[in-house]
Design a protein around this motif. Structure first.
Motif, PDB file in Angstrom:
ATOM      1  N   ILE B  50       0.872  -1.179   0.000  1.00 43.14           N
ATOM      2  CA  ILE B  50       0.000   0.000   0.000  1.00 43.14           C
ATOM      3  C   ILE B  50       0.913   1.233   0.000  1.00 43.14           C
ATOM      4  CG2 ILE B  50      -1.830   1.198   1.241  1.00 43.14           C
ATOM      5  CD1 ILE B  50      -2.416  -1.510   2.647  1.00 43.14           C
ATOM      6  N   GLU B  51       0.934   1.942  -1.120  1.00 48.31           N
ATOM      7  CA  GLU B  51       1.935   3.003  -1.266  1.00 48.31           C
ATOM      8  C   GLU B  51       1.758   4.136  -0.264  1.00 48.31           C
ATOM      9  OE1 GLU B  51       2.156   4.290  -5.280  1.00 48.31           O
ATOM     10  OE2 GLU B  51       3.718   2.827  -5.715  1.00 48.31           O
ATOM     11  N   SER B  52       0.507   4.397   0.064  1.00 51.91           N
ATOM     12  CA  SER B  52       0.279   5.527   0.966  1.00 51.91           C
ATOM     13  C   SER B  52       0.339   5.119   2.433  1.00 51.91           C
ATOM     14  CB  SER B  52      -1.077   6.149   0.656  1.00 51.91           C
ATOM     15  OG  SER B  52      -2.057   5.136   0.609  1.00 51.91           O
ATOM     16  N   ALA B  53       0.783   3.860   2.714  1.00 47.10           N
ATOM     17  CA  ALA B  53       0.749   3.368   4.098  1.00 47.10           C
ATOM     18  C   ALA B  53       1.547   4.274   5.028  1.00 47.10           C
ATOM     19  CB  ALA B  53       1.281   1.943   4.156  1.00 47.10           C
ATOM     20  N   THR B  54       2.725   4.704   4.588  1.00 44.03           N
ATOM     21  CA  THR B  54       3.571   5.503   5.471  1.00 44.03           C
ATOM     22  C   THR B  54       2.879   6.798   5.883  1.00 44.03           C
ATOM     23  OG1 THR B  54       5.445   4.622   4.281  1.00 44.03           O
ATOM     24  CG2 THR B  54       5.877   6.439   5.761  1.00 44.03           C
ATOM     25  N   GLU B  55       2.328   7.513   4.891  1.00 49.49           N
ATOM     26  CA  GLU B  55       1.738   8.794   5.281  1.00 49.49           C
ATOM     27  C   GLU B  55       0.430   8.614   6.037  1.00 49.49           C
ATOM     28  OE1 GLU B  55       1.658  10.333   1.171  1.00 49.49           O
ATOM     29  OE2 GLU B  55      -0.404  10.860   1.611  1.00 49.49           O
ATOM     30  N   GLU B 120      -1.280  27.842  10.348  1.00 50.80           N
ATOM     31  CA  GLU B 120      -1.606  28.917   9.406  1.00 50.80           C
ATOM     32  C   GLU B 120      -0.563  28.990   8.301  1.00 50.80           C
ATOM     33  OE1 GLU B 120      -2.012  32.332  11.889  1.00 50.80           O
ATOM     34  OE2 GLU B 120      -4.203  32.091  12.034  1.00 50.80           O
ATOM     35  N   ARG B 121       0.679  28.810   8.697  1.00 49.49           N
ATOM     36  CA  ARG B 121       1.745  28.850   7.708  1.00 49.49           C
ATOM     37  C   ARG B 121       1.583  27.726   6.688  1.00 49.49           C
ATOM     38  NH1 ARG B 121       7.831  28.521   9.754  1.00 49.49           N
ATOM     39  NH2 ARG B 121       7.216  30.328  10.972  1.00 49.49           N
ATOM     40  N   ALA B 122       1.245  26.513   7.210  1.00 48.02           N
ATOM     41  CA  ALA B 122       1.034  25.366   6.313  1.00 48.02           C
ATOM     42  C   ALA B 122      -0.106  25.659   5.344  1.00 48.02           C
ATOM     43  CB  ALA B 122       0.733  24.106   7.126  1.00 48.02           C
ATOM     44  N   LEU B 123      -1.133  26.363   5.831  1.00 50.13           N
ATOM     45  CA  LEU B 123      -2.269  26.726   4.974  1.00 50.13           C
ATOM     46  C   LEU B 123      -1.811  27.667   3.858  1.00 50.13           C
ATOM     47  CD1 LEU B 123      -5.337  26.808   4.419  1.00 50.13           C
ATOM     48  CD2 LEU B 123      -5.504  28.657   6.055  1.00 50.13           C
ATOM     49  N   ASN B 124      -1.002  28.657   4.245  1.00 51.10           N
ATOM     50  CA  ASN B 124      -0.545  29.632   3.249  1.00 51.10           C
ATOM     51  C   ASN B 124       0.392  29.017   2.211  1.00 51.10           C
ATOM     52  OD1 ASN B 124      -2.009  31.618   4.463  1.00 51.10           O
ATOM     53  ND2 ASN B 124      -0.327  32.261   5.806  1.00 51.10           N
ATOM     54  N   TYR B 125       1.240  28.097   2.685  1.00 46.91           N
ATOM     55  CA  TYR B 125       2.182  27.475   1.750  1.00 46.91           C
ATOM     56  C   TYR B 125       1.494  26.446   0.868  1.00 46.91           C
ATOM     57  CZ  TYR B 125       6.131  29.487   4.318  1.00 46.91           C
ATOM     58  OH  TYR B 125       7.020  30.334   4.896  1.00 46.91           O
ATOM     59  N   GLY B 126       0.332  25.950   1.331  1.00 48.87           N
ATOM     60  CA  GLY B 126      -0.402  24.943   0.568  1.00 48.87           C
ATOM     61  C   GLY B 126       0.314  23.604   0.462  1.00 48.87           C
ATOM     62  N   THR B 129       0.392  16.199   1.234  1.00 48.54           N
ATOM     63  CA  THR B 129       1.153  14.966   1.409  1.00 48.54           C
ATOM     64  C   THR B 129       1.463  14.349   0.046  1.00 48.54           C
ATOM     65  OG1 THR B 129      -0.848  13.652   1.596  1.00 48.54           O
ATOM     66  CG2 THR B 129       0.086  14.495   3.643  1.00 48.54           C
ATOM     67  N   GLU B 130       2.461  13.445   0.051  1.00 56.06           N
ATOM     68  CA  GLU B 130       3.063  12.980  -1.196  1.00 56.06           C
ATOM     69  C   GLU B 130       2.120  12.181  -2.102  1.00 56.06           C
ATOM     70  OE1 GLU B 130       7.098  10.561  -2.435  1.00 56.06           O
ATOM     71  OE2 GLU B 130       6.673  11.006  -0.333  1.00 56.06           O
ATOM     72  N   TYR B 131       1.404  11.186  -1.496  1.00 57.98           N
ATOM     73  CA  TYR B 131       0.609  10.285  -2.338  1.00 57.98           C
ATOM     74  C   TYR B 131      -0.852  10.690  -2.422  1.00 57.98           C
ATOM     75  CZ  TYR B 131       4.464   7.046  -2.716  1.00 57.98           C
ATOM     76  OH  TYR B 131       5.658   6.474  -3.009  1.00 57.98           O
ATOM     77  N   LEU B 132      -1.397  11.054  -1.268  1.00 58.77           N
ATOM     78  CA  LEU B 132      -2.838  11.288  -1.236  1.00 58.77           C
ATOM     79  C   LEU B 132      -3.205  12.758  -1.411  1.00 58.77           C
ATOM     80  CD1 LEU B 132      -3.627   8.867   1.716  1.00 58.77           C
ATOM     81  CD2 LEU B 132      -3.977   8.471  -0.711  1.00 58.77           C
ATOM     82  N   ASN B 133      -2.183  13.624  -1.490  1.00 60.59           N
ATOM     83  CA  ASN B 133      -2.412  15.058  -1.655  1.00 60.59           C
ATOM     84  C   ASN B 133      -3.342  15.653  -0.594  1.00 60.59           C
ATOM     85  OD1 ASN B 133      -0.794  15.358  -3.944  1.00 60.59           O
ATOM     86  ND2 ASN B 133      -2.409  14.480  -5.231  1.00 60.59           N
ATOM     87  N   ILE B 134      -3.196  15.121   0.637  1.00 58.07           N
ATOM     88  CA  ILE B 134      -3.982  15.709   1.725  1.00 58.07           C
ATOM     89  C   ILE B 134      -3.270  16.984   2.169  1.00 58.07           C
ATOM     90  CG2 ILE B 134      -4.896  15.335   4.049  1.00 58.07           C
ATOM     91  CD1 ILE B 134      -4.450  12.299   3.503  1.00 58.07           C
ATOM     92  N   PRO B 135      -3.995  18.116   2.241  1.00 58.18           N
ATOM     93  CA  PRO B 135      -3.337  19.345   2.690  1.00 58.18           C
ATOM     94  C   PRO B 135      -2.801  19.189   4.116  1.00 58.18           C
ATOM     95  CG  PRO B 135      -5.458  19.843   1.691  1.00 58.18           C
ATOM     96  CD  PRO B 135      -5.380  18.347   1.811  1.00 58.18           C
ATOM     97  N   GLN B 136      -1.551  19.626   4.332  1.00 61.31           N
ATOM     98  CA  GLN B 136      -0.911  19.479   5.643  1.00 61.31           C
ATOM     99  C   GLN B 136      -1.616  20.270   6.735  1.00 61.31           C
ATOM    100  OE1 GLN B 136       1.493  17.486   6.298  1.00 61.31           O
ATOM    101  NE2 GLN B 136       2.996  17.355   4.646  1.00 61.31           N
ATOM    102  N   PHE B 137      -2.291  21.360   6.334  1.00 59.63           N
ATOM    103  CA  PHE B 137      -2.828  22.233   7.378  1.00 59.63           C
ATOM    104  C   PHE B 137      -3.980  21.602   8.146  1.00 59.63           C
ATOM    105  CE2 PHE B 137      -5.310  23.475   3.649  1.00 59.63           C
ATOM    106  CZ  PHE B 137      -6.595  23.552   4.176  1.00 59.63           C
TER     107      PHE B 137
END
Lengths: 438, 179
Positions: B50-55, B120-126, B129-137
């Protein structure tokens, strides 16, 4: 160096006022870090650690091993272990206490916690020893001491945390715990013999079990063996052949162990929806309290390193040309003293950031030092006044005084000290198995 | 406040309040175990991990730890050293625990604000995550929120020691499963 020592003292004062250890270490760490740099840098460091630690992949091994231990508990495997070792050893004088030690050792191979091992075995072994008129001293002490093996014989939550804290291979640490663990069993067996040689009435011999029944009892422990081989074998690379081609990372080993223990408990019909929920919630709560302490310890150790305590200690040692072995003995003395006061995990987290850089720069092996630290921690679990294993037994049994248990543990405590000296002087015993790993 | 079957309404409310995060923690933990199991099996049998297992593991861990933190803080399940307990009389211990919990909670506000700022910074930087493209914020805000709740839980416990001691659960023995 002075700031670091003041910081260390401040942590001690705060924890004695019953401030959660996590918050005490984090607070002193942030204040100290701010003193050395700036308050902005300090709080940023803390904020980053809070976010990053909880998302650290390597740390996922912690809840999974705790989960495995709790499922194993629910599965009732301790009974089979005790029955089997009882069948082989029960007819010796002190045999039931010896069976307790061996069963504790077996249980340690699938459970990463000493307190859980002692609590579980006390429920199984104590009624039997009472039935055969064993003295409370011998029976409780053999459970308390045998239980300490839980954190040395892999898997071990304490070794995981040491490995994460010092970036030492968890696989190697686990493998390194096997021989010292077996040595521990042998020494405890000897301590039992010693006790019954002095006071024969404390452990009368039981009935001899016939060979067919012995073999019958043995076949019930295959669950335990299978689980151990799955987890530790997987880590060691035992299944790394076609078509399996499997070597587990510590997280995978823990996940497989937890899933395996879950399936075993399920197969044996000892799980209900509510008990699974209970186990999961307990694991989550324990993990959260551990993570809080880990975050605190990391903040604190950032400050300690910045304040240069490890370097200062090293300079001191070089300046006075203390021999490396003498340094180790001084550290062990510190641990034995701290062990009288501190709960084992906090002791580890407080001291390893200080001692580890010193010990490795003196040329000692990090894996070896990890095992030594765990063996000292085991000793602290049965050392008065706060030997936690003794209090666990007191909590489970209720009708035995802690004084009785502590008196009974004296031969086991002495056996531990001898074992510690052997492991310090013969590092090869610890490092032989891990050095065979690739 | 009416007392029914030894449990006040406030206590019952507290129990219900704690149930949701506890169930969330339990669910992600179970998911973590099942996912790790199938990741290994699939890797071995089908050579298709499962490639996204780590994240996902990292995500589950953060959710589990931070949903549990406010609960254990309110219940007093943090690891503490209780060696000097015999030295404190009951009223003195109550004042000590009130001060320590209030202080701990208040101090935790500071990093909580910092974590909020990092979210907030994570939101601004957008960042995603690597595989699932879940926003970090998302997870960063979750951590910040739960750190705030942890801080509030500790302060509430401190206040409870002063004004409503019957609400304060008896502290449990230090960390049962790590040692």
């Amino acid at each position: 160096m002075l700031t670091a020592l003041i910081g260390f003292a401040a942590v001690l004062v705060l924890v004695f006022l019953r401030m959660p250890i996590a918050i005490a270490m984090a607070l002193v760490g942030v204040v100290g870090y701010a003193y050395e740099t700036s308050s902005r840098a300090a709080i940023s460091m803390a904020g980053r650690l809070i976010i990053d630690t909880s998302q650290d992949y390597g740390l996922s091994v912690v809840p999974l091993f705790i989960l495995m231990g709790l499922f194993v508990n629910k599965g009732g495997l301790s009974q089979e272990l005790y029955r089997a070792s009882h069948a082989f050893l029960g007819h010796f004088r002190g045999g039931l206490a010896m069976a307790t030690i061996v069963a504790c050792g077996g249980f340690s191979a699938i459970c990463g916690s000493s307190l859980a091992t002692a609590a579980t075995m006390s429920k199984v072994a104590m009624p039997q020893m009472r039935k055969y008129n064993y003295s409370d001293e011998l029976s409780t002490a053999s459970i308390a001491a045998g239980g300490t093996l839980g954190i040395l014989i892999p898997p071990s939550v304490i070794l995981v945390i040491y490995g994460l804290l010092t970036e030492t291979s968890i696989g190697k640490l686990f493998i390194a715990g096997i021989l010292p663990g077996i040595l521990g069993i042998l020494f405890y067996l000897f301590a039992v013999r010693l006790t019954v040689a002095r006071k024969p009435e404390s452990g009368p011999a039981g009935e001899r079990v016939a060979w067919p029944d012995r073999l019958d009892a043995l076949k019930d422990v295959w669950f335990v063996i299978a689980l151990f081989v799955l987890v530790i074998g997987g880590l060691y690379g035992l299944f790394n052949f076609p078509p399996l081609n499997l070597t587990f990372s510590p997280t995978e080993a823990a996940g497989m162990g937890a899933a395996g223990a879950f399936l075993i408990a399920l197969l044996r019909g000892s799980l209900s929806v509510s008990s699974v929920k209970e186990v999961l919630i307990e694991t989550a709560h324990t993990t959260a309290s551990l993570f809080a302490v880990l975050i605190g310890a990391w903040i604190f150790s950032n400050f300690i390193n910045l304040a240069g305590l490890p370097t200062a200690l090293l300079e001191l040692v070089t300046q006075w040309s203390v021999s490396p072995l003498a340094v180790i003995f001084m550290i062990l003395l510190v641990y034995v003293i701290l062990g009288c006061v501190f709960e084992s995990l906090s002791m580890l987290l407080l001291t390893v950031p200080i001692f580890f850089p010193l010990v490795t720069s003196l040329g000692f092996d990090p894996v070896w030092f990890g095992i030594i630290v765990v063996v000292v921690t085991e000793i602290s679990l049965i050392t008065p006044p706060v030997g936690l294993n003794v209090f666990v037994l007191k909590g489970v049994l209720g009708d035995v005084s802690t004084g009785t248990i502590f008196r009974g543990t004296i031969p086991f405590w002495l056996a531990d000290i001898v074992r510690l000296l052997i492991l310090v002087l013969l590092p090869g015993l610890v490092l032989f198995l891990p050095n065979l790993m690739h | 406040m009416t007392e029914t079957s030894g449990e006040t309404q406030l206590q019952r409310a507290g129990r219900w309040l704690a149930l949701l995060p506890s169930l969330l923690a339990a669910t992600v933990l179970f998911a973590l175990m099942v996912m790790t199991f199938f990741d290994v099996i699939l890797r071995s049998v089908a050579n298709d991990p499962i490639e996204s297992a780590t994240e996902l593991t990292r995500l589950f861990m953060a959710i589990m730890v931070f949903s549990a933190l406010p609960v254990i803080s309110w219940r007093g399940e943090h690891i503490v050293v209780d060696l000097l307990d015999p030295l404190f009389s009951a009223p003195l211990a109550r004042i000590r625990d009130a001060i320590i919990n209030l202080l701990s909670g208040a101090l935790l506000m500071w990093p909580a604000f910092r974590v909020w700022a990092l979210a907030e910074r994570a939101l601004n930087y957008g960042d995603v995550t690597e595989y699932l493209n879940i926003p970090q914020f998302y997870i960063a805000y979750f951590i910040a929120l739960m750190t705030f709740l942890t801080s509030l839980a500790l302060m509430a416990r401190g206040l409870a020691y002063l004004f409503a001691p019957h609400l304060v659960h008896k502290a449990q023995s230090p960390s049962a499963d790590s040692n």
